[in-house]
Motif scaffolding. Structure first.
Motif, PDB file in Angstrom:
ATOM      1  N   VAL A  88     -10.367  68.137  28.736  1.00 47.26           N
ATOM      2  CA  VAL A  88     -10.262  69.397  29.458  1.00 47.26           C
ATOM      3  C   VAL A  88     -10.388  69.094  30.943  1.00 47.26           C
ATOM      4  N   SER A  89      -9.406  69.538  31.697  1.00 45.57           N
ATOM      5  CA  SER A  89      -9.410  69.314  33.135  1.00 45.57           C
ATOM      6  C   SER A  89      -9.541  70.646  33.840  1.00 45.57           C
ATOM      7  N   ASN A  90     -10.381  70.671  34.851  1.00 46.76           N
ATOM      8  CA  ASN A  90     -10.554  71.899  35.625  1.00 46.76           C
ATOM      9  C   ASN A  90      -9.477  72.066  36.677  1.00 46.76           C
ATOM     10  N   GLU A  91      -8.696  70.996  36.920  1.00 47.17           N
ATOM     11  CA  GLU A  91      -7.646  71.075  37.920  1.00 47.17           C
ATOM     12  C   GLU A  91      -6.437  71.793  37.340  1.00 47.17           C
ATOM     13  N   PRO A  92      -5.824  72.659  38.117  1.00 50.81           N
ATOM     14  CA  PRO A  92      -4.630  73.344  37.611  1.00 50.81           C
ATOM     15  C   PRO A  92      -3.484  72.341  37.466  1.00 50.81           C
ATOM     16  N   THR A  93      -2.706  72.532  36.418  1.00 45.50           N
ATOM     17  CA  THR A  93      -1.571  71.640  36.210  1.00 45.50           C
ATOM     18  C   THR A  93      -0.446  72.047  37.151  1.00 45.50           C
ATOM     19  N   THR A  94       0.177  71.056  37.728  1.00 45.93           N
ATOM     20  CA  THR A  94       1.276  71.321  38.646  1.00 45.93           C
ATOM     21  C   THR A  94       2.513  70.622  38.132  1.00 45.93           C
ATOM     22  N   LYS A  95       3.623  71.260  38.314  1.00 46.28           N
ATOM     23  CA  LYS A  95       4.890  70.666  37.923  1.00 46.28           C
ATOM     24  C   LYS A  95       5.311  69.685  39.007  1.00 46.28           C
ATOM     25  N   ALA A  96       6.018  68.658  38.587  1.00 42.92           N
ATOM     26  CA  ALA A  96       6.520  67.695  39.559  1.00 42.92           C
ATOM     27  C   ALA A  96       7.533  68.394  40.462  1.00 42.92           C
ATOM     28  N   GLU A  97       7.274  68.300  41.743  1.00 41.30           N
ATOM     29  CA  GLU A  97       8.170  68.962  42.688  1.00 41.30           C
ATOM     30  C   GLU A  97       9.404  68.102  42.884  1.00 41.30           C
ATOM     31  N   PRO A  98      10.555  68.738  43.036  1.00 38.05           N
ATOM     32  CA  PRO A  98      11.761  67.951  43.273  1.00 38.05           C
ATOM     33  C   PRO A  98      11.673  67.252  44.628  1.00 38.05           C
TER      34      PRO A  98
END
Length: 167
Positions: free
Chosen positions: A60-70
């Motif tokens: 469990v990670s408290n960091e928000p998941t981010t999509k790879a930016e183009p």
């Protein structure tokens, strides 16, 4: 009544365990069954033959998941500089550009002078313009793929061209 039901269920569960038989037919195929067959042998099953899968514990990670930016490509006009004054009586002008990050493969570059496309797209990032009128001009360079799709453009670059006057 409850005790009778519980005992019945226990008795049924004991009878539900079937014996497994294994035999090989005349073609060499191995068969398994719960019914006895001539030349069949009983297979002893122990707990190690059961499939058991151990799943990893999810972290469990408290960091928000981010999509790879183009990747954002930039076309940078390296020459002439912003608001540079060029002095050339013939109206000649050289424009040099770079693309970052570097792209492997063939690119095409198109130059716009004062909003008008000059010439056809070319593979070289160096443009040689001739017979440009004196005054203020705006340069923009587009980088495009082989199919002609523009994927990045430079910031408009303002330059001044001075020519000696007879008057």
């Amino acid at each position: 009544m409850r005790i009778f039901t519980l005992l019945s269920l226990l008795l049924i569960s004991l009878l539900a365990q079937a014996t497994v038989y294994k035999w090989v037919d005349k073609d060499g195929k191995v068969h398994y069954s719960d019914e006895p067959h001539p030349k069949a042998e009983v297979v002893e099953l122990n707990e190690k033959t059961q499939n058991q899968i151990a799943l990893p514990i999810p972290s469990v990670s408290n960091e928000p998941t981010t999509k790879a930016e183009p990747i954002k490509y930039q076309v940078i006009i390296t020459s002439p500089q912003e608001e540079e004054t060029l002095r050339d009586n013939n109206g000649d002008l050289d424009v040099t550009v770079t693309v970052t990050p570097e792209i492997k493969g063939k690119l095409l570059f198109s130059l716009k002078l004062d909003g008008q496309t000059i010439g056809s797209p070319q593979e070289r990032p160096i443009f040689h313009l001739t017979n440009i009128d004196r005054g203020e001009h705006t340069i923009v360079v587009d980088a495009m793929l082989q199919n002609g799709k523009v994927f990045a453009s430079s910031q408009p670059r303002k330059i001044f061209l001075h020519q000696a006057s007879v008057h």
